[in-house]
Design a protein around this motif. Structure first.
Motif, short mmCIF file in Angstrom:
data_model
loop_
_atom_site.label_atom_id
_atom_site.label_comp_id
_atom_site.label_asym_id
_atom_site.label_seq_id
_atom_site.Cartn_x
_atom_site.Cartn_y
_atom_site.Cartn_z
N SER A 165 -64.46 121.10 42.10
CA SER A 165 -64.76 121.32 43.51
C SER A 165 -66.24 121.11 43.87
O SER A 165 -66.54 120.53 44.93
CB SER A 165 -64.31 122.72 43.94
N LEU B 223 -62.95 116.19 53.86
CA LEU B 223 -62.43 117.42 53.26
C LEU B 223 -61.24 117.96 54.05
O LEU B 223 -60.25 118.42 53.47
CB LEU B 223 -63.53 118.49 53.20
N THR C 9 -68.73 114.77 49.52
CA THR C 9 -68.16 114.60 50.87
C THR C 9 -69.05 115.27 51.92
O THR C 9 -69.90 114.64 52.51
CB THR C 9 -66.73 115.16 50.92
N VAL D 24 -66.70 117.36 44.33
CA VAL D 24 -66.03 116.83 45.51
C VAL D 24 -66.74 117.27 46.78
O VAL D 24 -66.96 116.46 47.69
CB VAL D 24 -64.55 117.27 45.53
#
Length: 446
Positions: free
Chosen positions: A399, A418, A406, A402
């Protein structure tokens, strides 16, 4: 009509009565007692860990991040191993032993003096804590009726949040003093509390352990001797049936695990994305991070149990997950809107976003618990819960990457990415639940 409604309201038990009824269950009582004590220790530890690494031991931020990442990686493996072991050995004893070991290792953090010792202790502590957590999931799967499992998880999560908040308050003593002695003292205290918290697990009965695998009876020939070929064939059949029940041979459950792991990245949004967004892209003061954390914890404590009602039904679980998807997508967009606004407006916008985010968290957790229990093979409950827990561990591991790639990198467009990721994951889970509910009558008829 009014009289009937009033009578019904009078007959409905109050909150204290409902809690007392829940705690009458000996399995839940043991788990709640253990969780209440041990999670205070974890709350202390979570609050001071990073600062202990950087300010006391002298690790660089990159080294501290590597220690935490490696610890999470060990947790992924341990989640799977814990479920596997819980199908073969006593889940209650596994939980007790590994949680006690994890607590002792937390206390040993106080004696870490360099990068290598911190890395070793973090890896071992994360490993044992994750094994214990998987064993507990197996205990919940076997120790409660189908309509009580999600309730038990919700109660335990509520207790966890309260205890971690208390632990965070205790840790503030070390943060305020700022000395190495203060940090080491509260870390030792945290480890001792986690170890003490393992002892109530000894009160669990053998009913929470996996049932013994069937023993193949000897097959006799007409002359009264043992038919070795028949026995070997029966053993092979039993082993094939055991392997057939593996979660790794259940595509639906594996897809559910992956999608739940993707949605589980919303914890990374709260822990990494929101603080960085606030401090780098908004006019809101940094202290608002604490306000949002308190808001999140308070709402989870107040609403997690009631939001979990009925989610043992797969159709309901899918529906609340879809609602969570829309709420999380909305939260992402509202977080993004806080950039460039005056400070007081940004604060209001961020609080609104956190409220939506928290209810997405509450509902998604309730839905995930219900589906993870109901779509699992009860014979291999430990293995199924281990795989599901491993998925969440992987989601936690990836996480930060990511979220950074983003929202933090692309701003509003990244938050939009997201939002779409969370919405797609929720839709996939809803679809699995819908199909499972539709096929259930057919399965029961057969």
């Amino acid at each position: 009509m009014k009289s009937a409604a009033s009578s019904s309201a009078r007959q409905r038990p109050g909150l204290r009565a409902r809690l007392a009824a829940s705690m009458s269950d000996p399995v839940l009582r043991a788990l709640v007692t253990s969780t209440a004590v041990s999670r205070i220790g974890r709350g202390v530890f979570l609050t001071v860990t990073v600062l202990f690494f950087t300010q006391i031991i002298g690790l660089s931020p990159a080294q501290a991040a590597l220690v935490l990442a490696v610890s999470s990686g060990f947790g992924v493996v341990a989640s799977l191993l814990g479920g596997w072991l819980a199908d073969r050995w006593s889940a209650r004893r596994l939980s007790f032993v590994f949680e006690a070991l994890g607590g002792l290792l937390l206390a040993a953090y106080a004696f870490a003096g360099d990068f290598v010792s911190a890395l070793v202790l973090a890896s071992l502590s994360g490993f044992f804590d994750s094994i214990a957590h998987s064993s507990r999931s197996a205990i919940i799967a076997r120790g409660f009726a189908a309509d009580r499992r999600v309730h038990a998880r919700a109660v335990l999560r509520t207790i966890t949040n309260v205890s971690i908040a208390i632990g965070g308050a205790v840790a503030a003593i070390a943060l305020a003093l700022g000395t190495a002695e203060a940090y080491r003292t509260v870390i030792v205290a945290a480890g001792v509390l986690c170890t003490i918290g393992s002892f109530p697990l000894l009160r669990l009965t053998a009913a929470v352990d996996a049932p013994p695998r069937p023993v193949v009876a000897p097959v006799l020939t007409a002359t009264g001797s043992i038919d070795a070929d028949a026995v070997a064939a029966a053993v092979a059949t039993e082993k094939r049936d055991w392997r057939r029940r593996s979660p790794w041979r259940d595509p639906r459950y594996l897809v559910l695990t992956v999608l739940s792991a993707v949605f589980g990245m919303q914890f990374g949004v709260a822990e990494l994305g929101v603080p960085l967004w606030i401090t780098e892209q908004t006019e809101a003061p940094a202290v608002i991070v604490s306000v949002l954390l308190i808001t999140n914890t308070t709402l989870v404590v107040l609403f997690q149990v009631r939001a979990s009602r009925g989610t043992h039904d797969v159709r309901t679980a899918g529906r609340v997950t879809m609602i969570a998807g829309w709420l999380m997508a909305a939260a992402c967009i509202v977080y993004a809107l806080a950039a460039g606004l005056p400070a007081w407006v940004a604060i209001v916008v961020l609080i609104i976003a956190m409220i939506a985010h928290t209810f997405a968290e509450i509902l998604s957790q309730a839905g995930a618990w219900g589906l993870s229990f109901e779509l699992a093979d009860p014979v291999r409950a430990g293995a199924y819960q281990g795989v599901f827990g491993m998925g969440f561990s992987l989601g936690a591991l990836f996480s930060p990457i990511v979220v950074n790639a983003t929202a933090i990198t692309f701003g509003f467009a990244g938050w939009g990415m997201l939002a779409l990721i969370f919405l797609a994951a929720a839709f996939g889970i809803w679809l699995i639940a819908r199909r499972a509910a539709a096929s259930a009558p057919v399965a029961e008829a057969v």
